[in-house]
Design a protein around this motif. Structure first.
Motif, PDB file in Angstrom:
ATOM      1  N   CYS A  42      26.335  -9.717  18.535  1.00 12.02           N
ATOM      2  CA  CYS A  42      27.439  -9.947  19.467  1.00 12.02           C
ATOM      3  C   CYS A  42      26.946  -9.974  20.920  1.00 12.02           C
ATOM      4  O   CYS A  42      25.763  -9.791  21.191  1.00 12.02           O
ATOM      5  CB  CYS A  42      28.488  -8.857  19.300  1.00 12.02           C
ATOM      6  N   GLU A  43      27.878 -10.172  21.825  1.00 10.48           N
ATOM      7  CA  GLU A  43      27.575 -10.213  23.257  1.00 10.48           C
ATOM      8  C   GLU A  43      27.026  -8.872  23.736  1.00 10.48           C
ATOM      9  O   GLU A  43      26.166  -8.826  24.613  1.00 10.48           O
ATOM     10  CB  GLU A  43      28.842 -10.588  24.034  1.00 10.48           C
ATOM     11  N   SER A  44      27.491  -7.791  23.149  1.00  7.62           N
ATOM     12  CA  SER A  44      27.005  -6.462  23.515  1.00  7.62           C
ATOM     13  C   SER A  44      25.521  -6.311  23.164  1.00  7.62           C
ATOM     14  O   SER A  44      24.738  -5.752  23.944  1.00  7.62           O
ATOM     15  CB  SER A  44      27.836  -5.396  22.801  1.00  7.62           C
ATOM     16  N   CYS A  45      25.139  -6.819  21.992  1.00  8.77           N
ATOM     17  CA  CYS A  45      23.728  -6.800  21.575  1.00  8.77           C
ATOM     18  C   CYS A  45      22.885  -7.608  22.561  1.00  8.77           C
ATOM     19  O   CYS A  45      21.806  -7.178  22.974  1.00  8.77           O
ATOM     20  CB  CYS A  45      23.557  -7.400  20.183  1.00  8.77           C
ATOM     21  N   LYS A  46      23.385  -8.784  22.907  1.00  4.46           N
ATOM     22  CA  LYS A  46      22.694  -9.679  23.842  1.00  4.46           C
ATOM     23  C   LYS A  46      22.438  -8.958  25.161  1.00  4.46           C
ATOM     24  O   LYS A  46      21.316  -8.918  25.651  1.00  4.46           O
ATOM     25  CB  LYS A  46      23.546 -10.933  24.064  1.00  4.46           C
ATOM     26  N   GLU A 101      15.829   5.946  15.610  1.00  3.94           N
ATOM     27  CA  GLU A 101      16.623   6.737  16.560  1.00  3.94           C
ATOM     28  C   GLU A 101      17.430   5.831  17.492  1.00  3.94           C
ATOM     29  O   GLU A 101      18.591   6.106  17.776  1.00  3.94           O
ATOM     30  CB  GLU A 101      15.721   7.666  17.367  1.00  3.94           C
ATOM     31  N   ALA A 102      16.828   4.761  17.969  1.00  2.00           N
ATOM     32  CA  ALA A 102      17.533   3.822  18.846  1.00  2.00           C
ATOM     33  C   ALA A 102      18.648   3.115  18.088  1.00  2.00           C
ATOM     34  O   ALA A 102      19.739   2.897  18.632  1.00  2.00           O
ATOM     35  CB  ALA A 102      16.557   2.804  19.429  1.00  2.00           C
ATOM     36  N   TYR A 103      18.388   2.783  16.823  1.00  2.00           N
ATOM     37  CA  TYR A 103      19.401   2.117  16.001  1.00  2.00           C
ATOM     38  C   TYR A 103      20.622   3.011  15.810  1.00  2.00           C
ATOM     39  O   TYR A 103      21.759   2.549  15.878  1.00  2.00           O
ATOM     40  CB  TYR A 103      18.811   1.720  14.642  1.00  2.00           C
ATOM     41  N   LYS A 104      20.414   4.298  15.599  1.00  2.00           N
ATOM     42  CA  LYS A 104      21.519   5.248  15.417  1.00  2.00           C
ATOM     43  C   LYS A 104      22.420   5.306  16.648  1.00  2.00           C
ATOM     44  O   LYS A 104      23.613   5.555  16.529  1.00  2.00           O
ATOM     45  CB  LYS A 104      20.986   6.647  15.130  1.00  2.00           C
ATOM     46  N   LYS A 105      21.852   5.081  17.828  1.00  2.00           N
ATOM     47  CA  LYS A 105      22.606   5.168  19.078  1.00  2.00           C
ATOM     48  C   LYS A 105      23.399   3.903  19.397  1.00  2.00           C
ATOM     49  O   LYS A 105      24.202   3.901  20.323  1.00  2.00           O
ATOM     50  CB  LYS A 105      21.654   5.480  20.232  1.00  2.00           C
ATOM     51  N   LEU A 106      23.176   2.818  18.637  1.00  2.00           N
ATOM     52  CA  LEU A 106      23.898   1.577  18.894  1.00  2.00           C
ATOM     53  C   LEU A 106      25.379   1.752  18.585  1.00  2.00           C
ATOM     54  O   LEU A 106      25.751   2.510  17.686  1.00  2.00           O
ATOM     55  CB  LEU A 106      23.340   0.441  18.027  1.00  2.00           C
ATOM     56  N   PRO A 107      26.243   1.012  19.304  1.00  2.00           N
ATOM     57  CA  PRO A 107      27.663   1.059  18.948  1.00  2.00           C
ATOM     58  C   PRO A 107      27.882   0.479  17.553  1.00  2.00           C
ATOM     59  O   PRO A 107      27.062  -0.296  17.054  1.00  2.00           O
ATOM     60  CB  PRO A 107      28.332   0.192  20.017  1.00  2.00           C
TER      61      PRO A 107
END
Length: 118
Positions: free
Chosen positions: A38-42, A100-106
């Motif tokens: 999504c745009e948030s990922c971008k 760890e970074a993946y867990k913090k994603l929305p």
């Protein structure tokens, strides 16, 4: 007068050589980013890459799951860029996302098998 002329020639030569070096050291790579949705990922990836040394520009296409990055070859390389994307929580070619970074994603930015997606 002769010294002034030699100095001017030397400055022109250095300037020309210096600008040729910069153009020669720029490269663009296309990295597969299959988990970008999504745009948030971008925005998250582009903002993260802005802080990395040597990256001139980054463009994430979440509809086609690719990221194009233009960078200075003297400062970084494609493997470092893939690692940076992985450190932001996303897969990059054959480099898996940092757990760890993946867990913090929305939630919207996570894989569908993890309850995320649109």
């Amino acid at each position: 007068m002769k010294k002034l002329l030699l100095l001017a020639i030397a400055i022109i030569g250095i300037t020309t050589f210096g600008s040729a070096q910069v153009k020669k050291g720029i490269q663009t790579v296309t990295i597969q980013t299959p988990t970008v949705q999504c745009e948030s990922c971008k925005k998250r990836i582009e903002d993260y890459l802005k802080r990395e040394d040597g990256i001139q520009k980054a463009n994430v296409d979440y509809k086609h799951h690719v990221t194009k990055v233009t960078f200075y070859t003297e400062r970084t390389n494609a493997e470092n860029i893939k690692a940076a994307i992985a450190n932001s929580g996303y897969d990059a070619d054959d480099v898996k996302a940092d757990a760890e970074a993946y867990k913090k994603l929305p939630k919207c930015c996570k894989k569908t098998e993890d309850g995320g997606g649109m």
